[in-house]
Design a protein around this motif. Sequence first.
Motif, PDB file in Angstrom:
ATOM      1  N   LEU A 261      47.655  72.843  57.185  1.00 30.68           N
ATOM      2  CA  LEU A 261      48.314  73.352  58.376  1.00 30.68           C
ATOM      3  C   LEU A 261      47.335  73.517  59.525  1.00 30.68           C
ATOM      4  CD1 LEU A 261      50.684  75.980  56.759  1.00 30.68           C
ATOM      5  CD2 LEU A 261      51.201  73.653  57.457  1.00 30.68           C
ATOM      6  N   SER A 262      46.111  73.965  59.239  1.00 26.53           N
ATOM      7  CA  SER A 262      45.140  74.132  60.325  1.00 26.53           C
ATOM      8  C   SER A 262      44.724  72.783  60.889  1.00 26.53           C
ATOM      9  CB  SER A 262      43.921  74.926  59.850  1.00 26.53           C
ATOM     10  OG  SER A 262      43.223  74.219  58.851  1.00 26.53           O
ATOM     11  N   LEU A 263      44.622  71.754  60.040  1.00 27.48           N
ATOM     12  CA  LEU A 263      44.304  70.417  60.543  1.00 27.48           C
ATOM     13  C   LEU A 263      45.428  69.903  61.435  1.00 27.48           C
ATOM     14  CD1 LEU A 263      42.786  68.677  57.376  1.00 27.48           C
ATOM     15  CD2 LEU A 263      41.581  69.432  59.423  1.00 27.48           C
ATOM     16  N   GLY A 264      46.668  70.128  61.017  1.00 26.08           N
ATOM     17  CA  GLY A 264      47.808  69.707  61.818  1.00 26.08           C
ATOM     18  C   GLY A 264      47.837  70.423  63.150  1.00 26.08           C
ATOM     19  N   LYS A 265      47.535  71.715  63.144  1.00 28.12           N
ATOM     20  CA  LYS A 265      47.510  72.512  64.365  1.00 28.12           C
ATOM     21  C   LYS A 265      46.439  71.984  65.316  1.00 28.12           C
ATOM     22  CE  LYS A 265      46.895  77.279  65.946  1.00 28.12           C
ATOM     23  NZ  LYS A 265      45.578  77.427  66.493  1.00 28.12           N
ATOM     24  N   GLU A 266      45.257  71.722  64.783  1.00 25.94           N
ATOM     25  CA  GLU A 266      44.166  71.210  65.618  1.00 25.94           C
ATOM     26  C   GLU A 266      44.536  69.857  66.221  1.00 25.94           C
ATOM     27  OE1 GLU A 266      40.674  71.158  63.182  1.00 25.94           O
ATOM     28  OE2 GLU A 266      40.696  73.334  62.917  1.00 25.94           O
ATOM     29  N   GLU A 267      45.136  69.000  65.427  1.00 23.46           N
ATOM     30  CA  GLU A 267      45.534  67.676  65.913  1.00 23.46           C
ATOM     31  C   GLU A 267      46.582  67.801  67.014  1.00 23.46           C
ATOM     32  OE1 GLU A 267      45.736  63.661  66.533  1.00 23.46           O
ATOM     33  OE2 GLU A 267      44.242  64.754  65.364  1.00 23.46           O
TER      34      GLU A 267
ATOM     35  N   GLU B 189      47.121  70.434  68.986  1.00 23.27           N
ATOM     36  CA  GLU B 189      46.483  71.001  70.177  1.00 23.27           C
ATOM     37  C   GLU B 189      45.700  69.937  70.932  1.00 23.27           C
ATOM     38  OE1 GLU B 189      44.237  74.236  68.553  1.00 23.27           O
ATOM     39  OE2 GLU B 189      45.918  75.638  68.726  1.00 23.27           O
ATOM     40  N   LYS B 190      44.997  69.092  70.202  1.00 22.15           N
ATOM     41  CA  LYS B 190      44.223  68.015  70.827  1.00 22.15           C
ATOM     42  C   LYS B 190      45.156  67.047  71.553  1.00 22.15           C
ATOM     43  CE  LYS B 190      40.994  64.318  69.703  1.00 22.15           C
ATOM     44  NZ  LYS B 190      40.349  63.572  68.632  1.00 22.15           N
ATOM     45  N   MET B 191      46.262  66.703  70.920  1.00 24.25           N
ATOM     46  CA  MET B 191      47.214  65.787  71.547  1.00 24.25           C
ATOM     47  C   MET B 191      47.767  66.380  72.848  1.00 24.25           C
ATOM     48  SD  MET B 191      49.355  64.355  68.273  1.00 24.25           S
ATOM     49  CE  MET B 191      50.250  63.087  69.178  1.00 24.25           C
TER      50      MET B 191
ATOM     51  N   ILE C  99      53.889  63.435  70.286  1.00 20.95           N
ATOM     52  CA  ILE C  99      53.695  64.830  69.893  1.00 20.95           C
ATOM     53  C   ILE C  99      54.879  65.316  69.073  1.00 20.95           C
ATOM     54  CG2 ILE C  99      53.431  67.201  70.744  1.00 20.95           C
ATOM     55  CD1 ILE C  99      51.966  65.951  73.204  1.00 20.95           C
ATOM     56  N   ILE C 100      56.073  64.943  69.490  1.00 15.95           N
ATOM     57  CA  ILE C 100      57.279  65.347  68.754  1.00 15.95           C
ATOM     58  C   ILE C 100      57.264  64.781  67.338  1.00 15.95           C
ATOM     59  CG2 ILE C 100      59.794  65.058  68.658  1.00 15.95           C
ATOM     60  CD1 ILE C 100      59.710  65.270  71.779  1.00 15.95           C
ATOM     61  N   VAL C 101      56.829  63.551  67.185  1.00 18.11           N
ATOM     62  CA  VAL C 101      56.736  62.945  65.849  1.00 18.11           C
ATOM     63  C   VAL C 101      55.760  63.744  64.976  1.00 18.11           C
ATOM     64  CG1 VAL C 101      55.912  60.906  64.597  1.00 18.11           C
ATOM     65  CG2 VAL C 101      57.443  60.639  66.553  1.00 18.11           C
ATOM     66  N   GLN C 102      54.632  64.147  65.551  1.00 16.45           N
ATOM     67  CA  GLN C 102      53.661  64.935  64.790  1.00 16.45           C
ATOM     68  C   GLN C 102      54.216  66.308  64.424  1.00 16.45           C
ATOM     69  OE1 GLN C 102      50.727  63.995  63.425  1.00 16.45           O
ATOM     70  NE2 GLN C 102      51.413  61.985  64.104  1.00 16.45           N
TER      71      GLN C 102
END
Length: 76
Positions: free
Chosen positions: A3-9, A11-13, A23-26
């Motif tokens: 979850l933290s990796l997904g959050k970081e990704e 935020e970066k996007m 972003i919606i797909v992610q």
Amino acid sequence: VLLSLGKEELEKMIEEKRYCPDIIVQLKAARAAIKRVENNILKTHLEDCVAAAFGENEEAKQKIEEIKNLLDKMQN
């Protein structure tokens, strides 16, 4: 960690002003991952805690399996 990796990704996007549909797909992928984790936790609870509460009752085991199968169907 997932979850933290997904959050970081995500935020970066957003910071990079990436294309909104990407972003919606992610976000959808992150929700699906969380849903899988929820489903696994609930199944484990059924298999361990609920089953222990019912004891070695065969009918209870069948009902627990029914619920687990229903959860699988609802997730897809």
